[in-house]
Design an enzyme around this catalytic site. Structure first.
Site: not given
Length: 167
Positions: A57, A59, A87, A90
């Protein structure tokens, strides 16, 4: 000469540029930039499909770079700017990295872990709290995601139509 202090909007626009790179790679367009002392120490965009890595992801990519730049997994006083509410995965990485703040654009009602679905970053059982600033360029961030998913639905519809005409 004094140092220029960049605004939340400035850094979010940088994150949006990164999100567009994800779009160009046919990934969900989320971008993130990690800032420490007014300097970029990490950046990333969603890449789980291309990297065959469910943890890739935006992040996570930015936090990994930040750790390498700082030569430390603790990114104390860093601020992470991300176009979409983080999410659970993260948010957990943010807690473990000890960042000071996350600034996000659009809320994520389905998987948001910074207040929408749940608030992992302020959970009383966690050993670190991450400050949250939300809604920076929210409409622009949300529009980028909506446009992407609209395009993907149209592509899928066209593929199904083409497939049914060859059957």
């Amino acid at each position: 000469m004094s140092e220029v202090e960049f605004s939340h909007e400035y850094w979010m626009r940088h994150a949006m540029t990164l999100a567009k790179r994800a779009w160009d790679e046919r990934e969900v367009p989320v971008g993130a930039v990690l800032v420490h002392n007014n300097r970029v120490i990490g950046e990333g965009w969603n890449r789980p499909i291309g990297r065959h890595d469910p943890t890739a992801h935006a992040e996570i990519m930015a936090l990994r770079q930040g750790g390498l730049v700082m030569q430390n997994y603790r990114l104390i006083d860093a601020t992470l700017y991300v176009t979409l509410e983080p999410c659970v995965m993260c948010a957990g990485a943010m807690i473990h990295s000890r960042i000071g703040r996350v600034v996000f654009g659009a809320r994520d009602a389905k998987t948001g872990a910074a207040g929408s679905l749940m608030d992992v970053l302020h959970h009383p059982g966690m050993n670190h709290r991450v400050e949250i600033t939300e809604g920076i360029l929210a409409d622009e961030c949300a529009a980028l995601l909506s446009d992407f998913f609209r395009m993907r639905r149209q592509e899928i519809k066209a593929q199904k139509k083409a497939q049914s005409s060859t059957d």
